[in-house]
Design a protein around this motif. Structure first.
Motif, PDB file in Angstrom:
ATOM      1  N   GLN A  98    -128.043  55.952  90.042  1.00 61.73           N
ATOM      2  CA  GLN A  98    -129.447  56.384  90.021  1.00 61.73           C
ATOM      3  C   GLN A  98    -130.349  55.412  90.778  1.00 61.73           C
ATOM      4  OE1 GLN A  98    -130.529  56.763  85.944  1.00 61.73           O
ATOM      5  NE2 GLN A  98    -129.135  58.488  85.621  1.00 61.73           N
ATOM      6  N   LEU A  99    -130.074  54.124  90.608  1.00 61.73           N
ATOM      7  CA  LEU A  99    -130.932  53.125  91.251  1.00 61.73           C
ATOM      8  C   LEU A  99    -130.601  52.970  92.730  1.00 61.73           C
ATOM      9  CD1 LEU A  99    -130.966  50.337  88.518  1.00 61.73           C
ATOM     10  CD2 LEU A  99    -132.828  51.864  89.126  1.00 61.73           C
ATOM     11  N   GLY A 100    -129.543  53.655  93.164  1.00 63.00           N
ATOM     12  CA  GLY A 100    -129.179  53.561  94.578  1.00 63.00           C
ATOM     13  C   GLY A 100    -128.560  52.230  94.922  1.00 63.00           C
ATOM     14  N   LEU A 101    -127.969  51.561  93.943  1.00 59.19           N
ATOM     15  CA  LEU A 101    -127.425  50.231  94.197  1.00 59.19           C
ATOM     16  C   LEU A 101    -126.061  50.275  94.876  1.00 59.19           C
ATOM     17  CD1 LEU A 101    -128.424  48.534  90.848  1.00 59.19           C
ATOM     18  CD2 LEU A 101    -129.441  48.149  93.066  1.00 59.19           C
ATOM     19  N   ASN A 102    -125.476  51.486  94.983  1.00 56.67           N
ATOM     20  CA  ASN A 102    -124.179  51.590  95.647  1.00 56.67           C
ATOM     21  C   ASN A 102    -124.319  51.599  97.158  1.00 56.67           C
ATOM     22  OD1 ASN A 102    -122.592  51.609  93.380  1.00 56.67           O
ATOM     23  ND2 ASN A 102    -122.868  53.802  93.059  1.00 56.67           N
ATOM     24  N   GLU A 103    -125.519  51.925  97.598  1.00 57.73           N
ATOM     25  CA  GLU A 103    -125.707  52.016  99.038  1.00 57.73           C
ATOM     26  C   GLU A 103    -125.706  50.627  99.666  1.00 57.73           C
ATOM     27  OE1 GLU A 103    -128.890  55.090 100.018  1.00 57.73           O
ATOM     28  OE2 GLU A 103    -129.059  54.808  97.875  1.00 57.73           O
ATOM     29  N   SER A 104    -125.570  50.594 100.986  1.00 57.41           N
ATOM     30  CA  SER A 104    -125.558  49.297 101.644  1.00 57.41           C
ATOM     31  C   SER A 104    -126.948  48.685 101.576  1.00 57.41           C
ATOM     32  CB  SER A 104    -125.152  49.463 103.108  1.00 57.41           C
ATOM     33  OG  SER A 104    -126.235  50.011 103.830  1.00 57.41           O
ATOM     34  N   MET A 105    -126.984  47.390 101.783  1.00 59.95           N
ATOM     35  CA  MET A 105    -128.251  46.678 101.712  1.00 59.95           C
ATOM     36  C   MET A 105    -129.251  47.246 102.713  1.00 59.95           C
ATOM     37  SD  MET A 105    -128.805  42.737 102.466  1.00 59.95           S
ATOM     38  CE  MET A 105    -130.403  42.113 102.889  1.00 59.95           C
ATOM     39  N   PHE A 106    -128.726  47.562 103.906  1.00 64.88           N
ATOM     40  CA  PHE A 106    -129.612  48.060 104.948  1.00 64.88           C
ATOM     41  C   PHE A 106    -130.249  49.387 104.534  1.00 64.88           C
ATOM     42  CE2 PHE A 106    -130.290  50.214 109.089  1.00 64.88           C
ATOM     43  CZ  PHE A 106    -131.239  49.338 109.578  1.00 64.88           C
ATOM     44  N   THR A 107    -129.436  50.284 103.986  1.00 67.64           N
ATOM     45  CA  THR A 107    -129.954  51.573 103.537  1.00 67.64           C
ATOM     46  C   THR A 107    -130.992  51.380 102.428  1.00 67.64           C
ATOM     47  OG1 THR A 107    -127.662  52.232 103.803  1.00 67.64           O
ATOM     48  CG2 THR A 107    -129.196  53.903 103.022  1.00 67.64           C
ATOM     49  N   GLN A 108    -130.672  50.486 101.499  1.00 70.69           N
ATOM     50  CA  GLN A 108    -131.622  50.225 100.409  1.00 70.69           C
ATOM     51  C   GLN A 108    -132.953  49.730 100.956  1.00 70.69           C
ATOM     52  OE1 GLN A 108    -130.518  48.132  96.850  1.00 70.69           O
ATOM     53  NE2 GLN A 108    -128.358  48.471  97.245  1.00 70.69           N
ATOM     54  N   TYR A 109    -132.849  48.862 101.959  1.00 71.38           N
ATOM     55  CA  TYR A 109    -134.070  48.315 102.536  1.00 71.38           C
ATOM     56  C   TYR A 109    -134.868  49.419 103.226  1.00 71.38           C
ATOM     57  CZ  TYR A 109    -137.189  45.579 105.447  1.00 71.38           C
ATOM     58  OH  TYR A 109    -138.301  45.089 106.061  1.00 71.38           O
ATOM     59  N   LEU A 110    -134.154  50.302 103.948  1.00 73.07           N
ATOM     60  CA  LEU A 110    -134.856  51.399 104.620  1.00 73.07           C
ATOM     61  C   LEU A 110    -135.549  52.291 103.607  1.00 73.07           C
ATOM     62  CD1 LEU A 110    -132.587  52.535 107.568  1.00 73.07           C
ATOM     63  CD2 LEU A 110    -134.668  51.147 107.586  1.00 73.07           C
ATOM     64  N   HIS A 111    -134.867  52.554 102.492  1.00 69.49           N
ATOM     65  CA  HIS A 111    -135.490  53.346 101.428  1.00 69.49           C
ATOM     66  C   HIS A 111    -136.753  52.664 100.912  1.00 69.49           C
ATOM     67  CE1 HIS A 111    -132.816  56.631 101.134  1.00 69.49           C
ATOM     68  NE2 HIS A 111    -131.749  55.911 100.835  1.00 69.49           N
ATOM     69  N   PHE A 112    -136.665  51.333 100.804  1.00 69.88           N
ATOM     70  CA  PHE A 112    -137.826  50.568 100.340  1.00 69.88           C
ATOM     71  C   PHE A 112    -139.009  50.757 101.292  1.00 69.88           C
ATOM     72  CE2 PHE A 112    -140.153  46.504 100.800  1.00 69.88           C
ATOM     73  CZ  PHE A 112    -140.732  46.450  99.555  1.00 69.88           C
ATOM     74  N   LEU A 113    -138.708  50.629 102.601  1.00 71.32           N
ATOM     75  CA  LEU A 113    -139.778  50.805 103.599  1.00 71.32           C
ATOM     76  C   LEU A 113    -140.339  52.223 103.543  1.00 71.32           C
ATOM     77  CD1 LEU A 113    -138.739  48.953 106.861  1.00 71.32           C
ATOM     78  CD2 LEU A 113    -140.335  48.259 105.073  1.00 71.32           C
TER      79      LEU A 113
END
Lengths: 329, 333
Positions: free
Chosen positions: A54-69
């Motif tokens: 749910q928290l999207g923690l499985n995704e790569s760091m880069f993807t997580q960062y893009l989601h953040f942006l």
């Protein structure tokens, strides 16, 4: 002028992007498992895996960062398993601990920090500029020596020592004030003021040392200029020369540095807030760090960074406005 | 050696040349500098001798003495001044009854270790970055300059707090503090070194060295570093008290060294709940921290003026032209 502002704002955005990358990558390396923290003590591995998904923690760091942006600029949706939560831009994510939107959390905590900072501003403008001016007037005399000593002691002491001593003296021994506990302005303006009096004094007096030094040196610098000599030659009294003409030289730096200080304090005067238990941004940061609540920490650091960077631009503009000789490039 | 024997060592790191003796002569005439130096020397000796002194007192830092605190009053030590006695020279910690004298000494060790270590890291990075920016081309200088700007603009304490939370708990905390403070605080040094390097670069002896075929690295090591020593040492003397305050602040916020390791900031943090019942517990660490920071500040200023007499004392308020950027130096609030 417009060109200057645009240039500086573009620079500010770059700095903030760099900051977000830095903070994000640091916390990505954090050893604590955010999913476990968010889920709570009694979660089984299956539930933890679900939360991680749910928290999207499985995704790569880069993807997580893009989601953040994406969240910051366009907003994003969060699924909490049963429902979808819409988090509008600027979305700084959801707290792992409380599922609360970080943007809302920040907005909730901002008034406490603002109350503290604005009161302290008044104190340092009055006390700091006052003592600086006084020691410029009485230069060479015993008054100046005492003020110099006080400024020296003040600038070296951590703010929490000053705060603790004030608490001891005013609340425990003299019992002039009750122990401060934050009351929102909207609830009871009178109690708000009384409870913030000591934090205002602590933070304000702590900053005063710097402003006294600044005021004094700027005033003395102006006193050495030609137009002051002319005033003196016309027989204007020394007092009037200093307070009416030389002080003018101290106004631009004091305004500019106050703006910068306000900026960084709006991000939380961490020590003062934690000493007096003021539920502001600084305290939010500390709580977030202790709980390894990544979105909260990233959010507060980003908000602080934004305030600091914007304050620097504002400071330069104010400086130029107060001192016509400064050209913005 | 034909030089007259001067047993009193001047500033560390400066070769005992004529210049160093001159500095020492100037320092000697400033009573405030001598007092500060004496205070710091005493503090360093006390910190170094902490285990010895603890043995002398017959106490250690982490033994609880429940019999010395009044559990009926929430753990306030029995007796006046925080329970000071022949067994416990400065009394005991409220609540736990741990010996305060030994804990304060161990706190001094942490404080000095972290501050000096962090200063070393700051100087090391600052000198390397500053030299690279000063000697490298426009591109390197531009990039490093921007990085420095960003670092200066960021709220250091906020970032330091954030950083200390990231690292695993079993990582040695003092080392972590040294690295965090060191890596966040080198911007001032690198600006100073860059400016000095740019000035030195245009001087004849550096140009001669370049013409003689030395590469930039060799020039930096043989020609620039000796000339950079004085300003960098002075700057280090100003960095140490700042770092002491940052360490104390982080400990105060609960992200410094892990208990039961004692630290002044941490004591002051616990003291928040005790100052009504046991004022000694506030006053002792507060006083020590205050005196240490003040002594370092005064000594740093004296060394700076002694090295460069043209520079007026920074502590004589206002005799120096205070630039705007200079006043923006990070303070912990």
């Amino acid at each position: 002028m417009t060109r200057f502002v645009l240039k500086r704002l573009a620079g500010a955005v770059l700095v903030l992007l760099a900051l977000s990358v830095l903070v994000y990558s640091l916390f990505y390396l954090a050893p604590g498992d955010p999913a476990r923290l968010a889920c709570g003590e009694r979660c089984n591995p299956q539930q933890i895996a679900q939360v991680r998904e749910q928290l999207g923690l499985n995704e790569s760091m880069f993807t997580q960062y893009l989601h953040f942006l994406q969240g910051v600029f366009a907003g994003r949706d969060y699924s909490t398993g049963t429902a979808v939560v819409r988090c509008d831009a600027p979305c700084l994510g959801l707290s792992y601990q409380s599922d609360q939107q970080v943007t809302r959390l920040v907005l909730e905590r901002l008034p406490a920090t603002a109350s503290l900072v604005v009161g302290a501003l008044v104190v340092w403008l009055v006390v700091g500029v006052g003592t600086g001016l006084l020691s410029a007037l009485r230069r060479g005399g015993p008054t100046e020596r005492i003020l110099t000593l006080l400024t020296l002691a003040g600038s070296g002491t951590p703010v929490f020592i000053l705060g603790l001593l004030l608490l001891m003296a005013v609340c425990a021994y003299l019992q002039w004030l009750p122990f401060p506990s934050y009351v929102p302005f909207g609830e009871n303006p009178e109690q708000w003021g009384w409870n913030l009096l000591l934090p205002w004094l602590t933070l304000g007096l702590f900053e005063s040392a710097k402003y006294a030094r600044l005021t004094r040196s700027a005033t003395l610098e102006t006193l050495a200029e030609d137009h002051i000599r002319t005033f003196r030659a016309y027989g204007v009294s020394e007092r009037s020369v200093v307070t009416r003409h030389a002080l003018r030289g101290a106004v631009p730096p004091v305004i500019a540095i106050s703006a910068v200080d306000l900026g960084s304090m709006f991000g939380g005067a961490v020590l003062t807030e934690s000493l007096f238990g003021i539920p502001g941004l600084g305290k939010t940061l500390i709580d977030g760090v202790k709980a390894i609540d990544l979105p909260v920490v990233v959010g507060v650091v980003m908000v602080t960074g934004t305030f600091v960077v914007l304050a620097n631009v504002v400071a330069d503009l104010l400086y130029a406005a107060a001192d016509r000789r400064v050209v913005l490039t | 050696m034909t030089a007259p024997t001067d047993t009193t060592a001047p500033v560390a790191g400066i070769p005992a040349s004529g210049a160093a003796r001159q500095v020492w002569r100037r320092l000697r005439t400033r009573p405030s500098a001598l007092v500060s130096a004496a205070v710091l020397l005493l503090l360093v000796l006390l910190a170094l001798a902490a285990p010895l002194l603890a043995a002398l007192e017959g106490q250690d830092a982490n033994t609880y003495h429940d019999d010395l605190v009044d559990s009926a009053r929430g753990g306030v030590p029995y007796g006046a001044f925080g329970g000071a006695s022949a067994d416990h020279w400065l009394g005991v910690e409220p609540g736990t009854g741990r010996d305060l004298f030994v804990r304060l000494l161990h706190g001094a060790r942490i404080s000095l270790l972290v501050a000096v270590g962090a200063t070393a890291v700051q100087i090391l990075i600052g000198v390397l970055v500053g030299l690279a920016a000063g000697l490298g081309g426009r591109w390197i200088d531009g990039v490093l300059g921007r990085v420095t700007d960003v670092l200066v603009a960021l709220p250091m304490l906020v970032l330091a707090v954030a950083l200390t939370a990231v690292v695993p708990r079993d990582f040695p905390r003092p080392l972590l503090l040294i690295l965090v403070i060191g890596f966040l605080g080198w911007a001032g040094t690198s600006r100073l070194v860059r400016a000095q390097t740019l000035t030195l670069k245009s001087l004849d002896f550096v140009a001669a060295s370049r013409l003689a075929g030395s590469g930039p690295w060799r020039t930096a090591r043989r020609e620039l570093l000796p000339s950079l020593a004085a300003p960098v040492i002075t700057y280090a003397a100003i960095l140490v008290p700042t770092n002491i305050v940052v360490e104390a602040s982080l400990s105060f916020l609960g992200v410094g060294v892990t208990p039961p390791t004692p630290s002044w900031g941490q004591m002051l943090s616990t003291a928040q709940t005790w100052f009504r019942a046991d004022p000694a517990y506030v006053l002792l660490p507060a006083g020590l921290l205050f005196v240490t920071v003040l002594a370092f500040t005064v000594l740093g200023d004296a060394v700076r003026t002694a090295l460069d007499p043209r520079e007026a004392s920074r502590l004589r308020v206002g005799t120096r032209k205070e630039s705007r950027r200079d006043s923006l130096k990070e303070t912990s609030r």
